[in-house]
Design a protein around this motif. Structure first.
Motif, mmCIF file in Angstrom:
data_model
loop_
_atom_site.group_PDB
_atom_site.id
_atom_site.type_symbol
_atom_site.label_atom_id
_atom_site.label_comp_id
_atom_site.label_asym_id
_atom_site.label_seq_id
_atom_site.Cartn_x
_atom_site.Cartn_y
_atom_site.Cartn_z
ATOM 1 N N GLN A 61 0.853 -1.183 0.000
ATOM 2 C CA GLN A 61 0.000 0.000 0.000
ATOM 3 C C GLN A 61 0.890 1.234 0.000
ATOM 4 O O GLN A 61 1.777 1.378 0.850
ATOM 5 C CB GLN A 61 -0.919 0.020 1.214
ATOM 6 C CG GLN A 61 -1.881 1.184 1.201
ATOM 7 C CD GLN A 61 -2.865 1.138 2.353
ATOM 8 O OE1 GLN A 61 -2.623 0.490 3.357
ATOM 9 N NE2 GLN A 61 -3.976 1.822 2.198
ATOM 10 N N VAL A 62 0.645 2.120 -0.962
ATOM 11 C CA VAL A 62 1.424 3.351 -1.052
ATOM 12 C C VAL A 62 0.625 4.401 -1.811
ATOM 13 O O VAL A 62 -0.073 4.087 -2.765
ATOM 14 C CB VAL A 62 2.800 3.110 -1.728
ATOM 15 C CG1 VAL A 62 2.659 2.641 -3.155
ATOM 16 C CG2 VAL A 62 3.666 4.352 -1.658
ATOM 17 N N ASP A 63 0.743 5.641 -1.346
ATOM 18 C CA ASP A 63 0.189 6.799 -2.050
ATOM 19 C C ASP A 63 1.394 7.607 -2.506
ATOM 20 O O ASP A 63 2.058 8.246 -1.690
ATOM 21 C CB ASP A 63 -0.699 7.614 -1.113
ATOM 22 C CG ASP A 63 -1.305 8.844 -1.772
ATOM 23 O OD1 ASP A 63 -0.887 9.192 -2.904
ATOM 24 O OD2 ASP A 63 -2.186 9.468 -1.148
ATOM 25 N N VAL A 64 1.700 7.559 -3.791
ATOM 26 C CA VAL A 64 2.920 8.196 -4.290
ATOM 27 C C VAL A 64 2.881 9.722 -4.181
ATOM 28 O O VAL A 64 3.914 10.377 -4.333
ATOM 29 C CB VAL A 64 3.271 7.768 -5.734
ATOM 30 C CG1 VAL A 64 3.577 6.291 -5.793
ATOM 31 C CG2 VAL A 64 2.183 8.148 -6.710
ATOM 32 N N SER A 65 1.724 10.301 -3.873
ATOM 33 C CA SER A 65 1.644 11.752 -3.681
ATOM 34 C C SER A 65 1.930 12.151 -2.239
ATOM 35 O O SER A 65 1.942 13.331 -1.906
ATOM 36 C CB SER A 65 0.266 12.279 -4.105
ATOM 37 O OG SER A 65 -0.739 11.814 -3.222
ATOM 38 N N ASN A 66 2.176 11.161 -1.373
ATOM 39 C CA ASN A 66 2.426 11.413 0.044
ATOM 40 C C ASN A 66 3.810 10.873 0.406
ATOM 41 O O ASN A 66 4.030 9.656 0.394
ATOM 42 C CB ASN A 66 1.339 10.710 0.872
ATOM 43 C CG ASN A 66 1.522 10.891 2.352
ATOM 44 O OD1 ASN A 66 2.580 10.604 2.897
ATOM 45 N ND2 ASN A 66 0.476 11.337 3.016
ATOM 46 N N LEU A 67 4.736 11.770 0.716
ATOM 47 C CA LEU A 67 6.123 11.381 0.981
ATOM 48 C C LEU A 67 6.233 10.367 2.113
ATOM 49 O O LEU A 67 7.000 9.406 2.009
ATOM 50 C CB LEU A 67 6.985 12.615 1.266
ATOM 51 C CG LEU A 67 8.464 12.354 1.497
ATOM 52 C CD1 LEU A 67 9.101 11.669 0.291
ATOM 53 C CD2 LEU A 67 9.186 13.651 1.823
ATOM 54 N N GLN A 68 5.478 10.540 3.189
ATOM 55 C CA GLN A 68 5.547 9.595 4.311
ATOM 56 C C GLN A 68 5.105 8.205 3.876
ATOM 57 O O GLN A 68 5.685 7.204 4.291
ATOM 58 C CB GLN A 68 4.683 10.087 5.481
ATOM 59 C CG GLN A 68 5.291 11.253 6.218
ATOM 60 C CD GLN A 68 6.682 10.939 6.752
ATOM 61 O OE1 GLN A 68 7.676 11.446 6.249
ATOM 62 N NE2 GLN A 68 6.753 10.112 7.753
ATOM 63 N N SER A 69 4.100 8.135 3.016
ATOM 64 C CA SER A 69 3.633 6.852 2.508
ATOM 65 C C SER A 69 4.713 6.188 1.653
ATOM 66 O O SER A 69 4.931 4.981 1.752
ATOM 67 C CB SER A 69 2.354 7.059 1.688
ATOM 68 O OG SER A 69 1.904 5.833 1.147
ATOM 69 N N VAL A 70 5.395 6.964 0.844
ATOM 70 C CA VAL A 70 6.465 6.440 -0.006
ATOM 71 C C VAL A 70 7.624 5.927 0.847
ATOM 72 O O VAL A 70 8.160 4.841 0.598
ATOM 73 C CB VAL A 70 6.951 7.508 -1.013
ATOM 74 C CG1 VAL A 70 8.184 7.031 -1.761
ATOM 75 C CG2 VAL A 70 5.832 7.877 -1.973
ATOM 76 N N ILE A 71 7.990 6.675 1.872
ATOM 77 C CA ILE A 71 9.082 6.263 2.762
ATOM 78 C C ILE A 71 8.725 4.969 3.487
ATOM 79 O O ILE A 71 9.534 4.046 3.577
ATOM 80 C CB ILE A 71 9.431 7.393 3.761
ATOM 81 C CG1 ILE A 71 10.076 8.553 3.008
ATOM 82 C CG2 ILE A 71 10.330 6.881 4.878
ATOM 83 C CD1 ILE A 71 10.226 9.822 3.828
ATOM 84 N N ARG A 72 7.484 4.881 3.988
ATOM 85 C CA ARG A 72 7.043 3.675 4.686
ATOM 86 C C ARG A 72 7.050 2.477 3.739
ATOM 87 O O ARG A 72 7.546 1.408 4.066
ATOM 88 C CB ARG A 72 5.631 3.874 5.264
ATOM 89 C CG ARG A 72 5.131 2.657 6.023
ATOM 90 C CD ARG A 72 3.617 2.604 6.121
ATOM 91 N NE ARG A 72 2.906 2.826 4.876
ATOM 92 C CZ ARG A 72 2.768 1.921 3.904
ATOM 93 N NH1 ARG A 72 3.312 0.728 4.008
ATOM 94 N NH2 ARG A 72 2.090 2.205 2.811
#
Length: 84
Positions: A61-72
């Motif tokens: 699960q990732v939202d590429v528009s959200n940096l924290q999501s990409v890092i996680r």
């Protein structure tokens, strides 16, 4: 270990078309579906595996528009696919 291919936006559109094309070319791949909506990704995973049973499909699960999501997600992927 199989070759792992990470596809963003894999639950629809170009991302889904890319997943299908990759598996048509090599159904021994491990395709990792990077999607915001896990339930849609699970349905896509089931469809891909139904038509390419030799493939391996996973989901992150990732939202590429959200940096924290990409890092996680990148941390999770590193743990999953780094040998050692």
């Amino acid at each position: 270990m199989r070759k792992v291919v990470l596809v963003t936006g894999a639950s629809s559109g170009v991302g889904l078309a890319l997943c299908k094309r990759l598996l048509e070319e090599d159904d021994e791949l491990h395709v990792c579906l990077a999607c915001r909506n896990v339930s849609k990704a699970e349905a896509v995973s089931a469809d891909l595996l139904a038509s390419h049973p030799a493939a391996e499909v996973s989901i992150v699960q990732v939202d590429v528009s959200n940096l924290q999501s990409v890092i996680r997600a990148s941390s999770e992927l590193k743990q999953r696919y780094t040998s050692g």
